[in-house]
Design a protein around this motif. Sequence first.
Motif, PDB file in Angstrom:
ATOM      1  N   VAL A  33      53.617  -5.368  98.113  1.00  0.00           N
ATOM      2  CA  VAL A  33      54.428  -6.543  98.401  1.00  0.00           C
ATOM      3  C   VAL A  33      53.447  -7.673  98.674  1.00  0.00           C
ATOM      4  O   VAL A  33      52.504  -7.503  99.460  1.00  0.00           O
ATOM      5  CB  VAL A  33      55.352  -6.329  99.623  1.00  0.00           C
ATOM      6  N   GLU A  34      53.662  -8.795  98.024  1.00  0.00           N
ATOM      7  CA  GLU A  34      52.798  -9.958  98.220  1.00  0.00           C
ATOM      8  C   GLU A  34      52.647 -10.279  99.701  1.00  0.00           C
ATOM      9  O   GLU A  34      53.623 -10.235 100.461  1.00  0.00           O
ATOM     10  CB  GLU A  34      53.430 -11.168  97.519  1.00  0.00           C
ATOM     11  N   ASN A  35      51.426 -10.582 100.117  1.00  0.00           N
ATOM     12  CA  ASN A  35      51.084 -10.950 101.494  1.00  0.00           C
ATOM     13  C   ASN A  35      51.265  -9.821 102.506  1.00  0.00           C
ATOM     14  O   ASN A  35      51.362 -10.065 103.708  1.00  0.00           O
ATOM     15  CB  ASN A  35      51.867 -12.188 101.953  1.00  0.00           C
ATOM     16  N   GLU A  36      51.361  -8.582 102.035  1.00  0.00           N
ATOM     17  CA  GLU A  36      51.401  -7.411 102.914  1.00  0.00           C
ATOM     18  C   GLU A  36      50.309  -6.449 102.463  1.00  0.00           C
ATOM     19  O   GLU A  36      49.923  -6.442 101.298  1.00  0.00           O
ATOM     20  CB  GLU A  36      52.750  -6.691 102.842  1.00  0.00           C
ATOM     21  N   GLU A  37      49.864  -5.626 103.394  1.00  0.00           N
ATOM     22  CA  GLU A  37      48.897  -4.598 103.046  1.00  0.00           C
ATOM     23  C   GLU A  37      49.576  -3.527 102.193  1.00  0.00           C
ATOM     24  O   GLU A  37      50.725  -3.158 102.443  1.00  0.00           O
ATOM     25  CB  GLU A  37      48.348  -3.963 104.334  1.00  0.00           C
ATOM     26  N   ASN A  38      48.870  -3.053 101.159  1.00  0.00           N
ATOM     27  CA  ASN A  38      49.425  -1.986 100.336  1.00  0.00           C
ATOM     28  C   ASN A  38      49.687  -0.757 101.193  1.00  0.00           C
ATOM     29  O   ASN A  38      48.978  -0.497 102.158  1.00  0.00           O
ATOM     30  CB  ASN A  38      48.473  -1.635  99.188  1.00  0.00           C
ATOM     31  N   LEU A  39      50.696   0.012 100.821  1.00  0.00           N
ATOM     32  CA  LEU A  39      51.103   1.188 101.574  1.00  0.00           C
ATOM     33  C   LEU A  39      51.127   2.391 100.635  1.00  0.00           C
ATOM     34  O   LEU A  39      51.764   2.345  99.579  1.00  0.00           O
ATOM     35  CB  LEU A  39      52.497   0.964 102.167  1.00  0.00           C
ATOM     36  N   LEU A  40      50.422   3.455 101.017  1.00  0.00           N
ATOM     37  CA  LEU A  40      50.470   4.692 100.250  1.00  0.00           C
ATOM     38  C   LEU A  40      51.753   5.436 100.598  1.00  0.00           C
ATOM     39  O   LEU A  40      52.086   5.581 101.775  1.00  0.00           O
ATOM     40  CB  LEU A  40      49.263   5.569 100.568  1.00  0.00           C
ATOM     41  N   VAL A  41      52.459   5.897  99.572  1.00  0.00           N
ATOM     42  CA  VAL A  41      53.762   6.524  99.771  1.00  0.00           C
ATOM     43  C   VAL A  41      53.837   7.815  98.960  1.00  0.00           C
ATOM     44  O   VAL A  41      53.292   7.909  97.865  1.00  0.00           O
ATOM     45  CB  VAL A  41      54.899   5.577  99.306  1.00  0.00           C
ATOM     46  N   ALA A  42      54.521   8.791  99.512  1.00  0.00           N
ATOM     47  CA  ALA A  42      54.896  10.002  98.782  1.00  0.00           C
ATOM     48  C   ALA A  42      56.416  10.091  98.845  1.00  0.00           C
ATOM     49  O   ALA A  42      57.033   9.696  99.843  1.00  0.00           O
ATOM     50  CB  ALA A  42      54.259  11.235  99.393  1.00  0.00           C
ATOM     51  N   GLU A  43      57.006  10.582  97.776  1.00  0.00           N
ATOM     52  CA  GLU A  43      58.459  10.722  97.746  1.00  0.00           C
ATOM     53  C   GLU A  43      58.806  11.958  96.936  1.00  0.00           C
ATOM     54  O   GLU A  43      58.158  12.253  95.939  1.00  0.00           O
ATOM     55  CB  GLU A  43      59.105   9.480  97.121  1.00  0.00           C
ATOM     56  N   VAL A  44      59.820  12.653  97.381  1.00  0.00           N
ATOM     57  CA  VAL A  44      60.298  13.831  96.669  1.00  0.00           C
ATOM     58  C   VAL A  44      61.714  13.539  96.168  1.00  0.00           C
ATOM     59  O   VAL A  44      62.574  13.104  96.939  1.00  0.00           O
ATOM     60  CB  VAL A  44      60.316  15.078  97.572  1.00  0.00           C
ATOM     61  N   LEU A  45      61.910  13.752  94.863  1.00  0.00           N
ATOM     62  CA  LEU A  45      63.236  13.664  94.266  1.00  0.00           C
ATOM     63  C   LEU A  45      63.727  15.084  94.019  1.00  0.00           C
ATOM     64  O   LEU A  45      63.036  15.858  93.339  1.00  0.00           O
ATOM     65  CB  LEU A  45      63.189  12.928  92.924  1.00  0.00           C
ATOM     66  N   GLU A  46      64.878  15.426  94.553  1.00  0.00           N
ATOM     67  CA  GLU A  46      65.497  16.719  94.253  1.00  0.00           C
ATOM     68  C   GLU A  46      66.485  16.478  93.118  1.00  0.00           C
ATOM     69  O   GLU A  46      67.326  15.572  93.204  1.00  0.00           O
ATOM     70  CB  GLU A  46      66.219  17.279  95.464  1.00  0.00           C
ATOM     71  N   ILE A  47      66.371  17.293  92.064  1.00  0.00           N
ATOM     72  CA  ILE A  47      67.153  17.061  90.855  1.00  0.00           C
ATOM     73  C   ILE A  47      67.963  18.312  90.513  1.00  0.00           C
ATOM     74  O   ILE A  47      67.427  19.424  90.497  1.00  0.00           O
ATOM     75  CB  ILE A  47      66.228  16.672  89.691  1.00  0.00           C
TER      76      ILE A  47
END
Length: 126
Positions: free
Chosen positions: A99-113
């Motif tokens: 996001v502009e003007n914010e520090e980058n954030l490392l993210v993990a996400e799990v999608l259950e399908i």
Amino acid sequence: MVFFIPMTSQKNLSIAHAWFEAFNAHNLDKLLSLYDEDAEHFSPKLKIRHPETNGIVKGQTALRTWWEDAFERLPSLQYKVTSLTADSDRVFMEYVRHVENEENLLVAEVLEIKEGMIVASRVYHG
């Protein structure tokens, strides 16, 4: 060495790629079309912004409301994929939230399908 990727895993990877494409385009209709009508989503950001939800929203209407708000507040919101791993039931996604003007954030996400639709998603980050 050659690795065999089962068709269900390949299909789930395709769903993940479509998810990122729709999310980064801020295309809610396309994004929601990947989710089951009764899908459940957990996010630490949701828990912070709407504590009464305990971080969980259920159903496409609630997902639409959550993401509409995010896209309005954060018009530059983009995700850059760093890793995708799939099996026949889920996809584990790692990405960088920008996001502009914010520090980058490392993210993990799990999608259950199940049956080609996302039935649950869960976000992890610090």
